[in-house]
Design a protein around this motif. Structure first.
Motif, short mmCIF file in Angstrom:
data_model
loop_
_atom_site.label_atom_id
_atom_site.label_comp_id
_atom_site.label_asym_id
_atom_site.label_seq_id
_atom_site.Cartn_x
_atom_site.Cartn_y
_atom_site.Cartn_z
N GLU A 135 0.78 -1.24 0.00
CA GLU A 135 0.00 0.00 0.00
C GLU A 135 0.81 1.29 0.00
O GLU A 135 0.27 2.34 -0.33
N PRO A 159 2.36 2.14 -4.03
CA PRO A 159 1.41 2.72 -5.01
C PRO A 159 1.22 4.23 -4.86
O PRO A 159 1.00 4.93 -5.85
N LEU A 171 -5.23 4.40 -7.10
CA LEU A 171 -5.21 2.94 -7.08
C LEU A 171 -5.98 2.45 -5.86
O LEU A 171 -5.72 2.90 -4.73
N GLY A 192 -6.11 -2.54 -1.34
CA GLY A 192 -6.40 -3.96 -1.40
C GLY A 192 -7.26 -4.42 -0.23
O GLY A 192 -6.77 -4.50 0.89
N GLU A 217 -11.45 6.38 -1.39
CA GLU A 217 -10.21 5.60 -1.44
C GLU A 217 -9.10 6.32 -0.71
O GLU A 217 -8.27 5.70 -0.04
N LYS A 253 -0.52 -8.70 -4.34
CA LYS A 253 -1.09 -8.26 -5.61
C LYS A 253 -2.42 -7.54 -5.39
O LYS A 253 -3.11 -7.80 -4.41
N PRO A 254 -2.79 -6.64 -6.29
CA PRO A 254 -4.08 -5.93 -6.15
C PRO A 254 -5.26 -6.88 -6.19
O PRO A 254 -5.15 -8.03 -6.64
N ASP A 255 -6.40 -6.40 -5.73
CA ASP A 255 -7.61 -7.22 -5.72
C ASP A 255 -7.98 -7.71 -7.11
O ASP A 255 -8.49 -8.82 -7.28
N SER A 264 2.29 -6.91 -8.14
CA SER A 264 2.24 -6.05 -6.97
C SER A 264 2.91 -4.72 -7.28
O SER A 264 3.70 -4.60 -8.22
#
Length: 674
Positions: free
Chosen positions: A285, A288, A400, A403, A462, A523-525, A530
């Motif tokens: 996190e 990004p 972004l 997650g 977000e 890795k993202p949802d 990653s």
């Protein structure tokens, strides 16, 4: 496991002198004289960075609370950051701007007064060598690893390589324009609106600039007041500083989580916590936020992490606690005032949870609240048109998503740990649980407003999940203490301590298992690599576009009376039109206030007629850079001699190595068309 104490153990490397001794009176004037006399002397020696280090150390050792050396340095960094954010208001109007000597003297004066008054009886004698606790060393190693990760891709390359690594971070271009303008104009741009109208897009003069001013101050001290005149040089420095902000953010959250854990988590037991928190930020996190260019938010989140730490586990003296809370709140506001929605309730949480431990000093507390509120509201008032609009909460934007597959288990684990009976009896853990509730409640409130207004969540929801995972990671430090029994030192529990090889072995194995878990789940949802892999392997890098931008920027006259617009075809697998080529070109030319409309317009292929029509409507002359000779010839022919004063055409070719070359003279017709 007992953890009732809210203070950390005394620093083993410091020994307080006896109150009322003659040496205190003798040392205080000497220390004050050194603080006030060192800045001009070190400036003459081109060593302003040593002045900053001296001020940092002096601030660190003003604390009378029981703190380790690392705690002192971290809290002093937060204190000075808030101070410089506020001092920037004065620096914006006095004649010296951000000159190092002026800032250093303005900072040394209150430190000297504190030395002569508050700490006049206190002599600190260093016992060499100073031996910080093992947990401090492990924390420093964790931050060093994060620094290696964030800076390694940028140190071995030049300006073009650094731009390529973060080229697609649209917001980073604007943050660079802010940093560059603050550096050149010597203060907050709210006080330099006329000067900033050309380099900045309208409205950004009042954007929160605490991070940009702090980085500009660091640049001034590091370069001994020699501000870079070339935008490319300033950009190379800024990208390194932005990566440094990510490192500082990781360090702040890791330190805050360890402070929330307290003395019950010491020795090798600190390692798994550092790996879990630092790994979560680097792998999932934190990175990004750098990739998309959220430099100022990273800066504000780092200060929010320090604020959360001292809310959960206050320092020993109320006066110092009020000073820290005030400085950190001011820093958060000046850096990214959206985070005040979380910081404000955290201050109330501290007042409620720790009310019994806090001595009754209503006058001092009320005065601190008034001063902090008055200072923290300044950036909000400067940007009142947007800050006072609820509609701003539903604007779209590029961000972004956080997650959920990692955030939700983290939240559940932390809350369950803080709801145990021992946690509920402990004020530190009650404060940690309250901090998670505050951050979550703010995010949920914005989510419900967005859904009720637009039917879906968007940008700021977000954004407000970022303080949720920051506060939750810090609260995790308090929540995991009961499960670390085997690794807890004997002095915290009274139990017999295991041999250090056993402690080290269990800590390393636990940390390795946690790190592997994070690597496999980072890795993202929605799938894909990653963020750590993206950054480390340059998967979002744009070397061809960055080389084109820096080449064109270097070919332009300084100052350039024309705005530049790249309208070239894709090259090297990249499309500068669809990326951020014209935005970066504008900030490097320091004319983004004039060229930002051309950046939006130039994002797709344009015909000769569209180019001429846009030039006719442009309030300033422009130059288009084309790599298609036919399109260039059509544009020149359609413009005719009468329009070439407002519309210049430059041709870009590529040499055998694929490097762009601007071959047309400025103000003339491309050689291929003559």
């Amino acid at each position: 496991m007992t953890d009732a104490d809210t203070a950390t153990p005394a620093d083993p490397g410091l020994r307080p002198g006896r109150a009322g001794g003659g040496r205190g009176w003798a040392a205080a004037p000497v220390g004050a004289a050194v603080l006030l006399g060192a800045p001009p002397v070190l400036h003459v020696l081109d060593a302003d960075l040593l002045t900053l280090a001296l001020l940092w150390g002096a601030a660190a050792f003003q604390f009378r609370s029981r703190l380790t050396v690392l705690d002192r340095l971290v809290l002093a960094a937060g204190l000075l950051t808030g101070w410089f954010c506020l001092l920037g208001v004065l620096a914006s109007v006095w004649p010296w701007g951000l000159r190092p000597v002026a800032l250093a003297e303005a900072t040394a004066l209150p430190l000297a007064l504190a030395t002569l008054t508050v700490n006049r009886h206190r002599v600190l004698r260093l016992r060499l060598p100073v031996r910080p606790p093992l947990g401090d060393w492990l924390l420093v190693l964790t931050v060093a690893a994060a620094g290696w990760f964030s800076l390694r891709p940028l140190l071995a390359v030049g300006v073009t390589g650094r731009l390529a690594a973060l080229y697609q971070g649209e917001d980073l271009a604007r943050h660079f324009a802010l940093y560059d303008s603050v550096l050149r104009f010597g203060g907050y741009l709210t006080f330099h609106r006329a000067q900033a109208a050309v380099p900045l897009e309208e409205g950004f003069q009042s954007y929160p600039q605490g991070s940009h001013l702090t980085l500009a101050v660091l640049t001034e001290f590091a370069r001994n007041g020699d501000v870079p005149t070339e935008a490319a040089t300033a950009l190379g420095t800024f990208v390194l500083l932005a990566a440094g902000v990510l490192t500082a953010f990781v360090g702040a959250v890791v330190w805050a989580a360890r402070r929330a854990a307290g003395p019950a988590l010491g020795g090798w037991a600190v390692l798994p916590l550092c790996v879990a928190v630092g790994g979560y930020l680097v792998l999932a996190e934190g990175t990004p936020l750098l990739l998309v260019g959220f430099e100022s938010e990273l800066f504000g989140l780092a200060l929010l992490a320090l604020l959360t730490a001292v809310v959960c586990r206050p320092v020993g003296r109320t006066g110092e606690q009020l000073l820290l809370l005030g400085a950190l709140t001011v820093g958060v506001s000046f850096s990214y005032y959206l985070l005040l929605a979380v910081a404000g309730p955290l201050l109330l949480l501290w007042a409620v949870v720790h009310r019994r431990r806090r001595p009754r000093m209503p006058a001092r507390t009320a005065a601190a609240a008034v001063v902090t509120g008055a200072a923290a509201v300044l950036p909000v008032l400067a940007n009142w048109k947007q800050a006072n609009s609820a509609e701003a909460l539903v604007i779209p934007g590029g961000v972004l998503p956080v997650g959920r597959h990692l955030l939700l288990p983290l939240l559940a684990l932390t809350v369950l740990g803080l709801l145990t009976a021992p946690a509920r009896r402990n004020p530190v853990r009650r404060a940690a649980l309250g901090a998670v509730a505050v951050a979550g409640a703010v995010a949920v409130a914005v989510m419900r407003y967005q859904v009720a207004t637009t039917g879906k969540t968007s940008y700021y929801y977000e954004k407000l999940l970022h303080p949720v995972f920051v506060v939750t990671l810090i609260a995790l430090g308090a929540a995991v203490v009961p499960v670390a029994g085997a690794l807890v030192p004997r002095q915290a529990t009274g139990r017999r301590r295991s041999p250090w090889p056993v402690q080290a072995g269990w800590a390393v194995l636990t940390a390795a298992a946690l790190f592997l878990t994070l690597v496999l789940n980072a890795k993202p949802d929605r799938g894909g690599p990653s963020a750590a892999d993206v950054y480390r392997h340059g998967l979002r890098a744009a070397p061809a576009s960055a080389l084109l931008v820096t080449t064109v920027a270097a070919s332009r006259p300084v100052p350039d009376p024309r705005i530049g617009v790249l309208l070239v075809d894709p090259h090297g697998g990249e499309d500068p039109r669809a990326a951020e080529g014209n935005l970066w070109l504008g900030v490097l030319a320091r004319d983004n206030g004039l060229s930002w409309r051309a950046w939006l317009w130039g994002r797709r292929h344009r015909s000769a007629q569209e180019i001429v029509d846009f030039a006719d409507a442009s309030p300033v002359p422009m130059r288009v850079y084309l790599d298609d000779p036919v399109l260039a010839a059509d544009t020149v022919a359609l413009a005719g001699p009468g329009r070439l004063a407002e519309l210049d055409v430059a041709l870009i070719r590529y040499d055998p190595r694929g490097r762009p070359v601007v071959v047309a003279p400025f103000g003339g017709t491309p050689p291929a068309l003559e």
